[in-house]
Design a protein around this motif. Structure first.
Motif, PDB file in Angstrom:
ATOM      1  N   SER A 113       0.823  -1.221   0.000  1.00 18.19           N
ATOM      2  CA  SER A 113       0.000   0.000   0.000  1.00 18.19           C
ATOM      3  C   SER A 113       0.857   1.270   0.000  1.00 18.19           C
ATOM      4  CB  SER A 113      -0.910   0.004   1.227  1.00 18.19           C
ATOM      5  OG  SER A 113      -0.119   0.047   2.394  1.00 18.19           O
ATOM      6  N   GLN A 114       2.162   1.137   0.205  1.00 21.30           N
ATOM      7  CA  GLN A 114       3.070   2.294   0.311  1.00 21.30           C
ATOM      8  C   GLN A 114       3.907   2.508  -0.948  1.00 21.30           C
ATOM      9  OE1 GLN A 114       2.509   4.162   2.757  1.00 21.30           O
ATOM     10  NE2 GLN A 114       1.309   2.709   3.947  1.00 21.30           N
ATOM     11  N   GLY A 116       2.753   3.765  -3.976  1.00 23.29           N
ATOM     12  CA  GLY A 116       2.401   4.938  -4.772  1.00 23.29           C
ATOM     13  C   GLY A 116       1.855   4.573  -6.138  1.00 23.29           C
ATOM     14  N   SER A 134      14.018   5.264   0.134  1.00 23.35           N
ATOM     15  CA  SER A 134      12.687   5.250   0.734  1.00 23.35           C
ATOM     16  C   SER A 134      12.642   6.242   1.882  1.00 23.35           C
ATOM     17  CB  SER A 134      12.347   3.848   1.231  1.00 23.35           C
ATOM     18  OG  SER A 134      13.300   3.426   2.188  1.00 23.35           O
ATOM     19  N   VAL A 147       8.187   3.952   3.029  1.00 21.72           N
ATOM     20  CA  VAL A 147       7.308   4.192   1.887  1.00 21.72           C
ATOM     21  C   VAL A 147       8.151   4.653   0.693  1.00 21.72           C
ATOM     22  CG1 VAL A 147       5.376   4.859   3.366  1.00 21.72           C
ATOM     23  CG2 VAL A 147       6.884   6.627   2.465  1.00 21.72           C
ATOM     24  N   ASN A 149       6.295   6.287  -2.010  1.00 20.52           N
ATOM     25  CA  ASN A 149       5.203   6.880  -2.781  1.00 20.52           C
ATOM     26  C   ASN A 149       5.484   8.338  -3.170  1.00 20.52           C
ATOM     27  OD1 ASN A 149       5.119   7.885  -0.244  1.00 20.52           O
ATOM     28  ND2 ASN A 149       2.981   7.400   0.162  1.00 20.52           N
ATOM     29  N   ASP A 150       6.626   8.562  -3.803  1.00 22.49           N
ATOM     30  CA  ASP A 150       7.028   9.906  -4.215  1.00 22.49           C
ATOM     31  C   ASP A 150       7.981   9.749  -5.399  1.00 22.49           C
ATOM     32  OD1 ASP A 150       7.412  12.877  -2.791  1.00 22.49           O
ATOM     33  OD2 ASP A 150       9.133  12.249  -3.979  1.00 22.49           O
ATOM     34  N   LYS A 185       9.004   0.241  -9.651  1.00 22.85           N
ATOM     35  CA  LYS A 185       8.666   1.585  -9.171  1.00 22.85           C
ATOM     36  C   LYS A 185       9.998   2.327  -9.092  1.00 22.85           C
ATOM     37  CE  LYS A 185       6.994   5.168  -6.899  1.00 22.85           C
ATOM     38  NZ  LYS A 185       8.125   6.089  -6.930  1.00 22.85           N
TER      39      LYS A 185
END
Ligand SMILES: [Zn+2]
Length: 213
Positions: A113-114, A116, A134, A147, A149-150, A185
């Motif tokens: 879920s982390q 992105g 991260s 995470v 997600n960036d 990712k």
């Protein structure tokens, strides 16, 4: 003189030959060598010939919101385990990174879920052996959670899952040997050689500043 100003030294590490130099704070002379007694950065005054160490507190553990560099150890459908080696401080621009080695590596978890991006399995976007930048989101549990997600976060060095060739970043990651795209990712900072070399130096001894074109 082999002395490099600003380089990072650890207790017991030889700084340089002591000849013609004065041992200042954080140093002693042993058998004609200047040796550091603390962890810090080497300083040198050319006029007085004094060598001393500016101490740094080497982080034992990162804090919440720190950026970190680590290696993916295992990946399942929903969780990956990452070994963290460095804390990253971003300089003037996001491409000017200062990497501070941790006293000891530690373990972090990345949950699907982390990421992105949406995917049915984490293992489609991250592979064992990938190097990741991260961000720490929790610092009061072990292993800590991270995470990616960036745009800056994600894979910064990876090999082809079929043939092991270092992947090149075009629009996506690409294996020049198999002539195929690999899904990851990816971080905007992807740079195979620089980040893989950093991890290879498993016991980093220097305060590293990486500049990426
Ligand atoms: Zn390949």
């Amino acid at each position: 003189m082999s002395l490099e100003e600003g380089s990072m030294v650890f207790p017991g590490e030889i700084i340089t030959n002591a000849e013609g130099l004065k041992a200042g704070r954080g140093t002693v002379t042993i058998n004609g060598k200047l040796v550091s007694t603390i962890t810090g950065f080497v300083r040198f005054n050319k006029e007085t010939r004094l060598v001393w160490i500016d101490p740094i507190k080497q982080p034992i553990f990162p804090r919440r919101n720190d950026l970190v560099l680590g290696e993916v150890i295992s990946v399942g459908n929903s969780i990956a385990n990452v070994k963290i080696w460095f804390i990253i401080k971003i300089g003037k621009s996001p491409r000017n990174l200062k990497l501070i080695p941790l006293k000891k590596p530690f373990s972090a978890n990345l949950h699907i879920s982390q990421l992105g991006v949406r995917t049915e399995s984490l293992s489609k976007m991250i592979k064992t052996g990938d190097i990741l930048i991260s961000r720490i989101v929790m610092d009061y549990t072990l292993p800590v959670n991270i995470v990616i997600n960036d745009k800056l976060l994600g894979v910064v060095a990876a090999r082809c899952s079929t043939c092991g060739t270092p992947l090149i970043k075009k629009k996506e990651l690409f294996c020049p040997k198999c002539n195929k795209v690999e899904s990851r990712k990816v971080s905007e900072l992807y740079n195979y050689e620089k980040f893989m070399n950093l991890i290879k130096i498993h016991k980093p001894k220097r305060y590293l500043i990486v500049e990426l074109e």
